[in-house]
Structures are given as structure tokens and as C-alpha cells.
Design a protein around this motif. Structure first.
Motif, short mmCIF file in Angstrom:
data_model
loop_
_atom_site.label_atom_id
_atom_site.label_comp_id
_atom_site.label_asym_id
_atom_site.label_seq_id
_atom_site.Cartn_x
_atom_site.Cartn_y
_atom_site.Cartn_z
N PRO A 33 -53.01 12.14 -90.66
CA PRO A 33 -53.65 13.34 -90.11
C PRO A 33 -53.67 14.54 -91.06
O PRO A 33 -54.60 15.34 -91.03
CB PRO A 33 -52.81 13.66 -88.87
N ALA A 34 -52.68 14.67 -91.91
CA ALA A 34 -52.62 15.81 -92.84
C ALA A 34 -53.04 15.43 -94.26
O ALA A 34 -52.77 16.17 -95.21
CB ALA A 34 -51.21 16.38 -92.85
N ALA A 35 -53.73 14.32 -94.41
CA ALA A 35 -54.11 13.83 -95.74
C ALA A 35 -55.05 14.81 -96.44
O ALA A 35 -55.75 15.60 -95.81
CB ALA A 35 -54.80 12.48 -95.62
N SER A 36 -55.05 14.71 -97.77
CA SER A 36 -55.98 15.49 -98.56
C SER A 36 -56.63 14.59 -99.60
O SER A 36 -56.05 13.60 -100.05
CB SER A 36 -55.30 16.68 -99.24
N TYR A 37 -57.86 14.94 -99.94
CA TYR A 37 -58.62 14.24 -100.97
C TYR A 37 -59.20 15.31 -101.89
O TYR A 37 -59.71 16.33 -101.42
CB TYR A 37 -59.77 13.43 -100.37
N GLU A 43 -63.58 18.29 -102.12
CA GLU A 43 -62.26 18.06 -101.53
C GLU A 43 -62.37 18.14 -100.03
O GLU A 43 -63.28 18.75 -99.48
CB GLU A 43 -61.22 19.02 -102.07
N GLY A 44 -61.43 17.47 -99.38
CA GLY A 44 -61.36 17.48 -97.93
C GLY A 44 -59.92 17.38 -97.48
O GLY A 44 -59.09 16.78 -98.17
N MET A 53 -66.60 15.44 -95.65
CA MET A 53 -66.80 15.29 -97.09
C MET A 53 -67.52 13.97 -97.39
O MET A 53 -68.47 13.93 -98.18
CB MET A 53 -65.45 15.34 -97.79
N ILE A 54 -67.10 12.89 -96.73
CA ILE A 54 -67.75 11.59 -96.93
C ILE A 54 -69.20 11.66 -96.46
O ILE A 54 -70.11 11.16 -97.14
CB ILE A 54 -66.97 10.48 -96.22
N ASP A 108 -51.92 9.50 -97.86
CA ASP A 108 -51.50 10.89 -97.65
C ASP A 108 -52.28 11.83 -98.56
O ASP A 108 -52.73 12.88 -98.14
CB ASP A 108 -50.01 11.06 -97.93
N ASN A 109 -52.41 11.45 -99.81
CA ASN A 109 -53.11 12.26 -100.80
C ASN A 109 -53.87 11.34 -101.73
O ASN A 109 -53.34 10.32 -102.18
CB ASN A 109 -52.12 13.11 -101.64
N VAL A 110 -55.11 11.73 -102.04
CA VAL A 110 -55.94 10.95 -102.97
C VAL A 110 -56.46 11.91 -104.03
O VAL A 110 -57.00 12.97 -103.71
CB VAL A 110 -57.12 10.27 -102.25
N ALA A 111 -56.30 11.51 -105.29
CA ALA A 111 -56.90 12.23 -106.41
C ALA A 111 -57.94 11.30 -107.01
O ALA A 111 -57.63 10.18 -107.42
CB ALA A 111 -55.84 12.59 -107.45
N GLY A 112 -59.19 11.76 -107.01
CA GLY A 112 -60.29 10.96 -107.54
C GLY A 112 -60.66 11.43 -108.93
O GLY A 112 -60.72 12.63 -109.20
#
Length: 122
Positions: A33-37, A43-44, A53-54, A108-112
């Protein structure tokens, strides 16, 4: 515990889903629920932000799909995988690598990272 390949495939399924309601379900299954991308272009945060964002990315690249490149890998709570974005049957317009942290079976967190991208017509 999910394998790196299971995480990557579920993630790409969320990015490729064009039905808003189904995409939202996949986002909730894929991200905490608190994830970030974040990547160099967008970013989202949280389910709402990531789903929006998608949807925006799909609007910018209609008909394009993400496909897995190579073999995802990971250790402990970190997953890394590479992808291509393109219209099926055509040369991809972008390649990238994402690195994510996980817990409870979700990101939880994604860095693209964009490995390469071609210019798109306006």
C-alpha cells in the motif's frame, strides 16, 4: 517466497494490463500500500499513484507491451530484472532495468533505469 522471475512477471503483467479495474487489482497484488516507484521520467506513490502512472505510460505508448529480457535475479528482499518496451512484432523503443525491494510478497520500492530509449513522435 516468490522467485525473482515470479516478481518480475507479476510486475510486467500490471504494466501491460489495459483494463483499468483489472490493472488496479494487479497493482494491489504487486505493490504494498505504501509502495513507491520512480524512474528518470515519472514516479508514483501508493496504489492510486502507481496505477495512475501506469495508465499515463500506456496513454503515451499505445499498443506497446513490456517483455522480460534475460533472467531476473535477486537476493534477500532485492529483485533486479530487465525489460523491453515495444509494439509486438516490432523493434522495442526502450530497454530498462528495474531494481526493487520487497516484503510480504509485494514490491515496496522500485527504481527504474532506462538502459536505452528511442525518440518517439510527438
Amino acid at each position: 517466497m516468490k522467485s525473482a522471475a515470479e516478481f518480475a512477471n507479476q510486475y510486467l503483467a500490471a504494466w501491460n494490463e489495459t483494463d483499468d479495474a483489472r490493472r488496479r487489482q494487479l497493482v494491489e497484488q504487486t505493490f504494498s500500500p505504501a509502495a513507491s516507484y520512480q524512474d528518470p521520467l515519472m514516479e508514483g506513490h501508493g496504489h492510486d499513484g502507481i496505477a495512475a502512472m501506469i495508465a499515463a505510460a500506456q496513454s503515451h505508448f499505445p499498443g506497446h507491451r513490456f517483455t522480460l529480457r534475460g533472467t531476473p535475479d535477486g537476493y534477500k528482499q532485492v529483485v533486479r530484472f530487465s525489460w523491453a518496451l515495444g509494439i509486438p512484432g516490432q523493434e522495442p523503443v526502450a530497454y530498462g532495468t528495474d531494481v526493487a525491494t520487497t516484503s510480504d510478497g509485494r514490491f515496496d520500492n522500485v527504481a527504474g533505469f532506462l538502459d536505452t530509449a528511442q525518440a518517439q513522435p510527438a
